[in-house]
Motif scaffolding. Sequence first.
Motif, short mmCIF file in Angstrom:
data_model
loop_
_atom_site.label_atom_id
_atom_site.label_comp_id
_atom_site.label_asym_id
_atom_site.label_seq_id
_atom_site.Cartn_x
_atom_site.Cartn_y
_atom_site.Cartn_z
N ASP A 43 0.88 -1.18 0.00
CA ASP A 43 0.00 0.00 0.00
C ASP A 43 0.91 1.22 0.00
O ASP A 43 1.84 1.30 0.81
CB ASP A 43 -0.89 0.01 1.26
N ALA A 50 -10.39 4.76 4.58
CA ALA A 50 -11.64 5.27 5.16
C ALA A 50 -11.52 5.59 6.65
O ALA A 50 -12.26 6.43 7.17
CB ALA A 50 -12.76 4.26 4.93
N MET A 57 -17.85 4.79 15.51
CA MET A 57 -18.88 4.25 16.40
C MET A 57 -18.79 2.72 16.38
O MET A 57 -18.62 2.12 15.31
CB MET A 57 -20.27 4.68 15.92
N TRP A 186 1.74 0.96 -5.17
CA TRP A 186 0.47 0.36 -5.62
C TRP A 186 0.70 -1.03 -6.17
O TRP A 186 1.69 -1.26 -6.87
CB TRP A 186 -0.17 1.21 -6.72
N ALA A 187 -0.23 -1.92 -5.89
CA ALA A 187 -0.26 -3.20 -6.61
C ALA A 187 -1.07 -2.97 -7.88
O ALA A 187 -2.23 -2.56 -7.81
CB ALA A 187 -0.93 -4.27 -5.74
N TYR A 351 -18.16 -2.05 4.64
CA TYR A 351 -19.19 -1.01 4.53
C TYR A 351 -19.17 -0.06 5.73
O TYR A 351 -18.14 0.52 6.03
CB TYR A 351 -20.56 -1.68 4.34
N VAL A 355 -14.80 -0.39 11.28
CA VAL A 355 -14.06 -0.12 12.52
C VAL A 355 -14.52 -1.12 13.58
O VAL A 355 -13.72 -1.77 14.25
CB VAL A 355 -14.27 1.33 13.00
N LEU A 356 -15.84 -1.26 13.69
CA LEU A 356 -16.39 -2.23 14.64
C LEU A 356 -15.86 -3.63 14.36
O LEU A 356 -15.51 -4.38 15.28
CB LEU A 356 -17.93 -2.21 14.53
#
Length: 397
Positions: A43, A50, A57, A186-187, A351, A355-356
């Motif tokens: 990367d 994101a 949350m 980048w790949a 989506y 984070v959760l």
Amino acid sequence: MSSPPHTPRSSPVPDVLVVGGGIVGLVTAWRAAQRGLLTALVDPEPGGGAAQVAAGMLAAVTELHYGEETLLALNLASARRYPGFAAELTELTGHDLGYRRCGTLAVALDADDRAHLRELHALQQRSGLESEWLSGRECRRLEPMLAPGVRGGLRVDGDHQIDPRRLARALVAACGHAGVVFHRVWAERLAVGRGDRATGVVTADGTVLEAGQVVLAGGSLSGRLAGVPEAVLPPVRPVKGQVLRLTMPPTPGPLLNRTVRAVVRGNHVYLVPRESGELVVGATSEELGWDTTVTAGGVYELLRDAHELVPGITELPLTETRAGLRPGSPDNAPLLGPTTLDGLLLATGHYRNGVLLTPVTGDVMADVLTGGELPRQARPFSPRRFGAAAALSEQPA
Ligand SMILES: Cc1cc2nc3c(=O)[nH]c(=O)nc-3n(C[C@H](O)[C@H](O)[C@H](O)COP(=O)(O)OP(=O)(O)OC[C@H]3O[C@@H](n4cnc5c(N)ncnc54)[C@H](O)[C@@H]3O)c2cc1C
């Protein structure tokens, strides 16, 4: 003319190459390396993605939607892991993750909203989740800065928050501790060898990075890696979200004690107060491809709706506006585990819950990378539920 691909000579071929260093790729690489796998990650900017925009949350209960009961089980499994996961990361790296067990209050501003919240409450109760219905007055007793018009709400003490930027930084550090090798490039293309097996990637500078197994964790870009056979390409799309950051004064007392959220005129709005004084206000949800422009309309709607909930916010300095891309999948659930192409696995499509889902994703991916099989709780999220094979099995006999 482009130069032919070349393979770096000196380094040994890793067991695992993770494509994408957002929080999902990072946690996958970290957990894989902890299990003794020689791991590399490609990367140009690990720790970006994101998570630089997300509110953080950890909202398994307040984000419950009809038809997403299977996802609920995974969300809850991840929420349960958070205390141990955050403590482990902080102990290892010294990074404070801004993990706050502050709870959430979902409120209604009119009769329609209240009816919707009542339905959500009933669904939560049927699902065995803990949430408590409060009158408008009880809501304001908990959060005195709420608008006088609040008609009732749901108190969910189990839905917490973390600062995703700090989480991403800590995961980069944890990967470093565990010996993950970073390729900051980048790949361009998946390399597929003889016998139809993924063998690595070709990077932007033409280098071939080989690996025993490749994990595609490119977030909303996961469906765009060249060389991935059509039938295996993840059906992931970008869903734009605009977010504002305001600064709360240190005294007297906090503006808000917990996350407050509502649906105002059909738009979801939330206010997430961090211990640092940052107040995150989000988020729009827009299907606009890879556009990440912050628009006047987006900022206006967020401020207007947030102001209806907590009128005092208009006094606060507006310190940042930003847009990011959620990696959306057709059923809003992640794609985890092996694909039908040998050697290629997916960890993508998280989506609005990436984070959760970070702790459980790391564990699931490490299990499958070491043992070859998805653990039971992750089987409904196999990428094989999409694509030609799944379509055939759904046809009537
Ligand atoms: C506005 C907004 C609010 C959100 N709020 C919450 C929330 O409150 N709670 C929650 O749980 N989740 C939330 N999310 C969702 C969460 O942020 C995401 O699900 C999660 O960050 C996705 O992580 P990822 O690693 O899969 O993808 P990304 O973060 O998109 O990272 C993908 C990485 O892969 C790299 N990459 C892609 N292709 C290649 C390639 N070919 N070669 C090399 N690198 C590549 C990119 O550079 C990037 O760094 C929110 C998201 C947004 C946008």
